[in-house]
Design an enzyme around this catalytic site. Structure first.
Site, short mmCIF file in Angstrom:
data_model
loop_
_atom_site.label_atom_id
_atom_site.label_comp_id
_atom_site.label_asym_id
_atom_site.label_seq_id
_atom_site.Cartn_x
_atom_site.Cartn_y
_atom_site.Cartn_z
N SER A 591 0.84 -1.20 0.00
CA SER A 591 0.00 0.00 0.00
C SER A 591 0.88 1.25 0.00
CB SER A 591 -0.96 -0.04 1.19
OG SER A 591 -1.97 0.94 1.06
N ASP A 666 -9.42 -4.51 -5.91
CA ASP A 666 -9.06 -3.59 -4.84
C ASP A 666 -9.92 -2.33 -4.94
OD1 ASP A 666 -7.80 -1.87 -3.03
OD2 ASP A 666 -5.80 -2.62 -3.50
N HIS A 698 -7.80 -5.19 -1.37
CA HIS A 698 -6.54 -4.58 -0.95
C HIS A 698 -5.72 -5.52 -0.06
CE1 HIS A 698 -3.89 -1.19 -0.65
NE2 HIS A 698 -3.99 -1.10 0.66
#
Length: 731
Positions: A591, A666, A698
């Site tokens: 991320s 995601d 995600h």
């Protein structure tokens, strides 16, 4: 180079633990639960302060129960409700009491929507009559009992409803709810993700009114993503997602009066965000927090629900941004406790009922990291802080005037408290880098130990057979700052040899990865990599949290600049160590960490030879309004801040080995980020490796997905780090 050791006793403890060990950790064991920790089920303190309730699930019989336990003896007092008594609810997965504890909401058939939101079938259980009532025939969201348990409010298809349990009548409060257009009583995607709440309605203290938020997202741009599924044709999933600089949902505050059946819109002057609403103890008074779009001005209002008069209680301003929190407690007279960074560190403040500052409760060059509550009878505020070092957490008590401070936890590491309703007891969860979680019962008065509840002894026994390496804590002097760092070396470390270095980091604003706590899943993986001959380290650079406002907010409007500079400088400094091979340096992250690892490989192409980026942001122009604009303002205002730190704009800098991974489903960091990065690299004629996991969000998990992902990353790191002049080291 100056590396200052911290907590050196940890190294000795782990080395002693590792003596004579032979087994090495495998990926299969990491993901099959071999190293799982035992914990206490989520408990709910009962109002009497002497008992707590726990949801238990018997896996063999598949029966759910809500059981009451005595704090002092830890013995079960009674089973409050069991699914075995009801044919219509074979099991339930959560429960919630009404304020008077006369009713309990039970959840079953729950399915996720996004990160926090859920749909489910819900029932109300009457504790006295033992009757069960289904709230709706449909799957609904966020059912909430009135304080006396006579009614339950909930959301169905973006509209707010109230079920009168006594009359068995349902009232529809709103009628304009529409998917991807109007939402009543729950939040939209971006509020849920960035302000971390879903239920956007609240009962007042006597159950006569409900305050709720209404979102008009009709003008918010729509995002769509392909869902491949198992059918012949894939389909598109569409939802409203405001990207940086785009239009947000219009939000308004409304109050519904049950007796009259009337809804009144509160005039707050068209606020841009309403991140929190909370009724005060007086049933006619509601507190409301608003934020401007730049999120650098927060106003806490009082709303008189009888005449709709709005008055300001306090205003928080910051040159960068104001963080949203839940540390607001109204005392019996509606004076209140609040946290603020106004003196440079996060601390507790006491205000009177009109919003006048009475005094600052806590003070010092450290941060309050959790607020547990206020015992008004004893005039004691309970909180968690970093007073014993930024990588540690301890629990304290202090008077509302700031005196009589007492440290209630004694062991160095991470302590978290769960207090009984009357503040007689607290259950402490303790861990550090060499101790898995230990759960103990204490007296809140002085922290005295009453009983040990769980020590994870079974896990300790399992780990005795494994080759573990110490997590060594230190500080690294970089760019004028002493940065917290941990390092894990191979168990058979030989200082006369040279090892490859792998940096792990996240670096997002206010985050922390260097903390004195027990291992998570990635820590076990890092142990596995260390056993193969890789030194793994983590450095919390500028922009991370718990070292004061200025350290955290220095990255304002420049996400990816100072954090990247610190990681590159840290890698260079560590490469000067005699046992680090400067020609074999890697970095990985997920991320925000994927954004960082990508930038480090490109901008630090003379330092890093390898990077792995999982679900990375590659341009903040692609991310949502609330998070991105909080730290960057809008792209229209700060184009250079967005573009100068976006790896899309300098793919030609790639020199090392690069693995790029994303889930196609995601909804948070869209796969668009990775696809655009791929295209940029292709057009720059740069070779790289990549993997897309179909329909994974995600978290990229489900079935064997995590095992597959970490196997791929392990193989990539072994291939590209464990080699000297193209000769791979075999371990």
């Amino acid at each position: 180079m100056k590396i200052v050791p911290l907590l050196s006793f940890l190294c000795l403890s782990v080395m002693q633990l590792a003596t004579g060990q032979q087994k090495q950790i495998s990926l299969e064991e990491i993901y099959d639960g071999t190293f799982g920790t035992e914990g206490l089920e989520v408990l709910n303190s009962m109002d009497n302060g002497k008992q707590y309730s726990v949801l238990n699930f018997n896996r063999s019989s598949r029966v759910s129960t809500v059981d009451l336990y005595d704090y002092e003896t830890q013995e079960k007092v009674e089973t409050l409700v069991t699914s075995a008594d009801f044919d219509e609810i074979p099991y339930f997965t959560s429960y919630e009491f009404s304020d008077d504890e006369s009713k309990v909401i039970l959840a079953t058939e729950v399915e996720p929507i996004f990160r926090h939101s859920r749909l489910g079938i819900y029932y109300v259980y009457d504790v006295e009559s033992k009757e069960l009532t289904r709230i709706s025939d449909q799957k609904i969201q966020e059912p909430s009992l009135s304080p006396d348990g006579s009614k339950v409010a909930y959301v169905f298809e973006n509209n707010l409803y109230i079920l009168d349990l006594q009359a068995s009548e349902t009232t529809r409060v709103t009628r304009d709810g529409k998917i991807n257009s109007i939402i009543n009583g729950v939040t939209d995607w971006v509020y849920e993700e960035e302000f971390a709440f879903v239920k956007a309605f609240e009962w007042n203290s006597d159950g006569s009114r409900i305050a709720f938020l209404r979102f008009d997202e009709s003008r918010v741009p729509e995002f769509s993503m392909d869902v491949f599924g198992q059918e012949l044709y894939p389909y598109q999933y569409r939802f409203k997602y405001p990207k940086a600089g785009e239009e947000n949902a219009g939000v308004s505050l409304n109050i519904y009066q049950l007796k009259k059946g009337e809804t009144t819109k509160v005039n707050l002057g068209d606020p841009y965000y309403i991140p929190r609403i909370k009724w005060r103890n007086h049933p006619q008074h509601l507190s409301v927090q608003t934020l401007n779009r730049h999120q650098n001005k927060l106003v806490l209002y009082d709303v008189n629900a009888k005449n709709m008069k709005v008055s300001v209680l306090l205003t928080e301003k910051d040159d960068a941004y104001v963080d949203i929190h839940d540390n607001l407690t109204f005392l019996a007279d509606d004076s209140f406790i609040w946290t603020s960074e106004r003196d440079g560190y996060n601390h507790l403040y006491l205000y009177n009922e009109d919003g006048e500052l009475m005094n600052q409760i806590t003070e010092g060059p450290w941060e309050v990291t959790a607020y547990y509550g206020y015992d008004q009878d004893e005039d004691r505020v309970y909180y968690q802080s970093t007073e014993n070092g930024s990588i540690n957490r301890d629990v304290y008590a202090i008077s509302s005037g700031g005196g009589d401070k007492l440290r209630l936890t004694k062991q160095e590491g991470t302590n978290h408290a769960d207090f009984s309703a009357d503040f007689t007891y607290f259950i402490n969860t303790f861990s550090n880098a060499v101790s898995p979680p230990v759960y103990t019962l204490h007296l809140a008065e002085d922290g005295e130990l009453v009983k040990e509840l769980e020590d994870n002894g079974e896990l300790k026994d399992i780990l005795k057979d494994y080759e573990l390496s110490p997590k060594e804590f230190s500080t690294l002097s970089i760019n004028g700052n002493d940065l917290n760092m941990w390092m894990v070396k191979p168990a058979d470390f030989d200082p006369s040899k040279e090892y490859p270095l792998l940096l792990f980091q996240y670096s997002g604003p206010g985050s922390q990865q260097v903390a004195n706590r027990w291992m998570g899943t990635n820590d076990y993986w890092h142990q596995m990599l260390a056993a193969k001959g890789i030194i793994v380290a983590c450095v919390d650079g500028r922009g991370t949290g718990l070292k004061g406002r200025d350290f955290k907010k220095v990255t304002y409007q420049e996400l990816g600049k100072y954090e990247v500079e610190d990681q590159i400088a840290a890698a260079k400094e560590l490469s000067e160590l005699s046992y680090i091979d400067p020609a074999r340096t890697g970095i990985w992250g997920w991320s925000y960490g994927g954004f960082m690892s990508t930038n480090c490989l490109l901008k630090g192409n003379d330092t890093f030879e390898m990077a792995v980026a999982v679900a990375p942001v590659t341009s903040w122009r692609f991310y949502d309004t609330i998070y991105t604009e909080r730290y960057m303002r809008t792209p229209q205002e700060n184009a250079s801040g967005y573009d100068e730190n976006s790896p899309l704009n300098y793919p030609e800098l790639l020199e090392g080995d690069y693995l790029l991974v994303h889930g196609s489903g995601d909804d948070n960091v869209h796969v668009q980020n990775t696809m655009r990065m791929i295209e940029a690299l292709v057009q720059a004629n740069k070779q790289f490796d990549w993997a897309i996991y179909p329909d994974r969000n995600h978290g990229i998990y489900g079935g064997n997905t995590r095992l597959h992902l970490y196997t791929k990353m392990t193989d990539f790191m072994i291939e590209n780090l464990l080699k000297t002049d193209n000769q791979q080291i075999v371990n």
